[in-house]
Motif scaffolding. Structure first.
Motif, PDB file in Angstrom:
ATOM      1  N   ARG A 165      -5.913  -8.758   6.696  1.00  0.00           N
ATOM      2  CA  ARG A 165      -4.759  -9.647   6.866  1.00  0.00           C
ATOM      3  C   ARG A 165      -3.460  -8.984   6.424  1.00  0.00           C
ATOM      4  N   LEU A 166      -3.477  -8.303   5.281  1.00  0.00           N
ATOM      5  CA  LEU A 166      -2.263  -7.657   4.787  1.00  0.00           C
ATOM      6  C   LEU A 166      -1.788  -6.570   5.745  1.00  0.00           C
ATOM      7  N   LYS A 167      -2.722  -5.802   6.302  1.00  0.00           N
ATOM      8  CA  LYS A 167      -2.333  -4.755   7.240  1.00  0.00           C
ATOM      9  C   LYS A 167      -1.843  -5.351   8.556  1.00  0.00           C
ATOM     10  N   LYS A 168      -2.308  -6.530   8.889  1.00  0.00           N
ATOM     11  CA  LYS A 168      -1.872  -7.185  10.122  1.00  0.00           C
ATOM     12  C   LYS A 168      -0.504  -7.849   9.948  1.00  0.00           C
ATOM     13  N   ASP A 169      -0.328  -8.601   8.860  1.00  0.00           N
ATOM     14  CA  ASP A 169       0.871  -9.424   8.683  1.00  0.00           C
ATOM     15  C   ASP A 169       1.866  -8.881   7.667  1.00  0.00           C
ATOM     16  N   GLY A 170       1.501  -7.860   6.914  1.00  0.00           N
ATOM     17  CA  GLY A 170       2.376  -7.321   5.883  1.00  0.00           C
ATOM     18  C   GLY A 170       2.106  -7.967   4.537  1.00  0.00           C
TER      19      GLY A 170
ATOM     20  N   LEU B 226      -4.031  -9.079  -6.452  1.00  0.00           N
ATOM     21  CA  LEU B 226      -4.905  -8.983  -5.276  1.00  0.00           C
ATOM     22  C   LEU B 226      -4.445  -7.849  -4.365  1.00  0.00           C
ATOM     23  N   ILE B 227      -3.152  -7.735  -4.125  1.00  0.00           N
ATOM     24  CA  ILE B 227      -2.648  -6.673  -3.251  1.00  0.00           C
ATOM     25  C   ILE B 227      -2.972  -5.303  -3.835  1.00  0.00           C
ATOM     26  N   ALA B 228      -2.739  -5.135  -5.130  1.00  0.00           N
ATOM     27  CA  ALA B 228      -3.040  -3.847  -5.779  1.00  0.00           C
ATOM     28  C   ALA B 228      -4.528  -3.520  -5.658  1.00  0.00           C
ATOM     29  N   ALA B 229      -5.384  -4.504  -5.900  1.00  0.00           N
ATOM     30  CA  ALA B 229      -6.837  -4.285  -5.792  1.00  0.00           C
ATOM     31  C   ALA B 229      -7.232  -3.955  -4.356  1.00  0.00           C
ATOM     32  N   THR B 230      -6.599  -4.620  -3.404  1.00  0.00           N
ATOM     33  CA  THR B 230      -6.910  -4.402  -1.995  1.00  0.00           C
ATOM     34  C   THR B 230      -6.480  -3.018  -1.551  1.00  0.00           C
ATOM     35  N   ILE B 231      -5.288  -2.616  -1.927  1.00  0.00           N
ATOM     36  CA  ILE B 231      -4.804  -1.284  -1.551  1.00  0.00           C
ATOM     37  C   ILE B 231      -5.682  -0.206  -2.192  1.00  0.00           C
ATOM     38  N   ALA B 232      -6.030  -0.382  -3.455  1.00  0.00           N
ATOM     39  CA  ALA B 232      -6.917   0.580  -4.123  1.00  0.00           C
ATOM     40  C   ALA B 232      -8.248   0.669  -3.380  1.00  0.00           C
TER      41      ALA B 232
ATOM     42  N   PRO C  15      -4.300   1.874   5.347  1.00  0.00           N
ATOM     43  CA  PRO C  15      -3.277   1.044   4.698  1.00  0.00           C
ATOM     44  C   PRO C  15      -1.917   1.735   4.649  1.00  0.00           C
ATOM     45  N   SER C  16      -1.891   3.052   4.599  1.00  0.00           N
ATOM     46  CA  SER C  16      -0.607   3.758   4.577  1.00  0.00           C
ATOM     47  C   SER C  16       0.133   3.554   5.892  1.00  0.00           C
ATOM     48  N   GLY C  17      -0.565   3.693   6.991  1.00  0.00           N
ATOM     49  CA  GLY C  17       0.050   3.529   8.298  1.00  0.00           C
ATOM     50  C   GLY C  17       0.571   2.126   8.532  1.00  0.00           C
ATOM     51  N   ALA C  18      -0.048   1.144   7.910  1.00  0.00           N
ATOM     52  CA  ALA C  18       0.348  -0.251   8.117  1.00  0.00           C
ATOM     53  C   ALA C  18       1.323  -0.768   7.067  1.00  0.00           C
ATOM     54  N   LEU C  19       1.270  -0.236   5.849  1.00  0.00           N
ATOM     55  CA  LEU C  19       1.978  -0.881   4.737  1.00  0.00           C
ATOM     56  C   LEU C  19       2.911   0.014   3.929  1.00  0.00           C
ATOM     57  N   LEU C  20       3.006   1.284   4.261  1.00  0.00           N
ATOM     58  CA  LEU C  20       3.723   2.223   3.396  1.00  0.00           C
ATOM     59  C   LEU C  20       5.153   1.785   3.089  1.00  0.00           C
ATOM     60  N   ASP C  21       5.894   1.354   4.097  1.00  0.00           N
ATOM     61  CA  ASP C  21       7.280   0.956   3.847  1.00  0.00           C
ATOM     62  C   ASP C  21       7.369  -0.237   2.908  1.00  0.00           C
ATOM     63  N   GLU C  22       6.420  -1.145   2.987  1.00  0.00           N
ATOM     64  CA  GLU C  22       6.424  -2.307   2.096  1.00  0.00           C
ATOM     65  C   GLU C  22       5.979  -1.939   0.678  1.00  0.00           C
ATOM     66  N   VAL C  23       5.015  -1.037   0.575  1.00  0.00           N
ATOM     67  CA  VAL C  23       4.552  -0.602  -0.746  1.00  0.00           C
ATOM     68  C   VAL C  23       5.711   0.019  -1.521  1.00  0.00           C
TER      69      VAL C  23
ATOM     70  N   ARG D 296       8.660  -0.801  -1.599  1.00  0.00           N
ATOM     71  CA  ARG D 296       9.565  -1.839  -2.117  1.00  0.00           C
ATOM     72  C   ARG D 296       8.826  -2.908  -2.920  1.00  0.00           C
ATOM     73  N   SER D 297       7.614  -2.648  -3.290  1.00  0.00           N
ATOM     74  CA  SER D 297       6.796  -3.660  -3.962  1.00  0.00           C
ATOM     75  C   SER D 297       6.849  -3.505  -5.482  1.00  0.00           C
ATOM     76  N   SER D 298       6.029  -4.286  -6.143  1.00  0.00           N
ATOM     77  CA  SER D 298       6.005  -4.302  -7.612  1.00  0.00           C
ATOM     78  C   SER D 298       5.459  -2.995  -8.179  1.00  0.00           C
ATOM     79  N   PRO D 299       5.770  -2.710  -9.434  1.00  0.00           N
ATOM     80  CA  PRO D 299       5.227  -1.500 -10.070  1.00  0.00           C
ATOM     81  C   PRO D 299       3.695  -1.448 -10.045  1.00  0.00           C
ATOM     82  N   ALA D 300       3.032  -2.575 -10.201  1.00  0.00           N
ATOM     83  CA  ALA D 300       1.562  -2.588 -10.192  1.00  0.00           C
ATOM     84  C   ALA D 300       1.016  -2.154  -8.834  1.00  0.00           C
ATOM     85  N   ILE D 301       1.637  -2.629  -7.770  1.00  0.00           N
ATOM     86  CA  ILE D 301       1.190  -2.254  -6.424  1.00  0.00           C
ATOM     87  C   ILE D 301       1.477  -0.780  -6.176  1.00  0.00           C
ATOM     88  N   ARG D 302       2.644  -0.329  -6.581  1.00  0.00           N
ATOM     89  CA  ARG D 302       2.994   1.082  -6.392  1.00  0.00           C
ATOM     90  C   ARG D 302       2.073   1.991  -7.206  1.00  0.00           C
TER      91      ARG D 302
END
Length: 194
Positions: A23-28, A58-64, A105-113, A115-121
């Motif tokens: 879902r995150l890779k689809k919708d951001g 959840l986002i940080a865990a999902t990206i990891a 996930p990089s191809g779908a979310l890199l630009d958003e990552v 600009r995200s929180s320190p935990a996600i980065r």
């Protein structure tokens, strides 16, 4: 009332992370709220806080997890003599381009990552550096530790090319981006081996 055991909790957490990845890779990262992410996993909002402290958690865990899956693939390809070439061709394929929710996930979310929180980065940074190490081992099995910088350069070409190909609306030009990226990586490999 019966309480679920640790194994059930881990299975449920895995289900949430897996469905959130798609879902995150689809919708951001901001494209879906907790309610949607939990509904995708077949669960209610109430179950969310038994597994995660926040949506960022959840986002940080999902990206990891997504990057760990990529590392597993790279390690599997390491057993094949043409593993790096297969990875590049698969990554820069029209199928991968056309399936952001099932892909990297990089191809779908890199630009958003970025600009995200320190935990996600932090989660992304740790994961992508691990991917770079595994890619370096795939590129040069005899000297994997010397190749992290080079691998990061290849990742930049792969991800940037995939994102550009996805953004271009002309199918032929999009395919040209993918083909040229493959050609560029092949040329770089030839240069570095000389």
């Amino acid at each position: 009332m019966a309480r679920y055991g640790k194994e059930h909790k881990e299975v449920t957490r895995r289900r949430i992370v897996n469905s959130a990845g798609r879902r995150l890779k689809k919708d951001g990262l901001d494209g879906s709220g907790v309610a949607t992410l939990m509904a995708d996993a077949g669960l209610t909002n109430g179950a969310f806080y038994a597994h995660f402290e926040s949506k960022d958690d959840l986002i940080a865990a999902t990206i990891a997890d997504q990057l760990q899956q990529q590392r597993i693939l790279l390690r599997q390809l390491a057993a094949e003599p043409d593993g790096f070439t297969r990875f590049v061709h698969g990554y820069l394929s029209p199928e991968h381009r056309d399936d952001p929710e099932g892909g990297c996930p990089s191809g779908a979310l890199l630009d958003e990552v970025a600009r995200s929180s320190p935990a996600i980065r932090r989660a992304y940074s740790a994961g992508i550096l691990g991917v770079a190490d595994d890619l370096a081992a795939l590129m040069a099995p005899d000297a994997p530790t010397a190749g992290r910088r080079e691998a990061l350069g290849y990742i930049a070409i792969l991800v940037g090319s995939l994102q550009l190909a996805r953004a271009i609306d002309d199918p032929q030009e999009s395919a040209t981006v993918l083909a040229e990226a493959i050609r560029s990586i092949s040329a770089l490999l030839t240069t570095t081996k000389s």
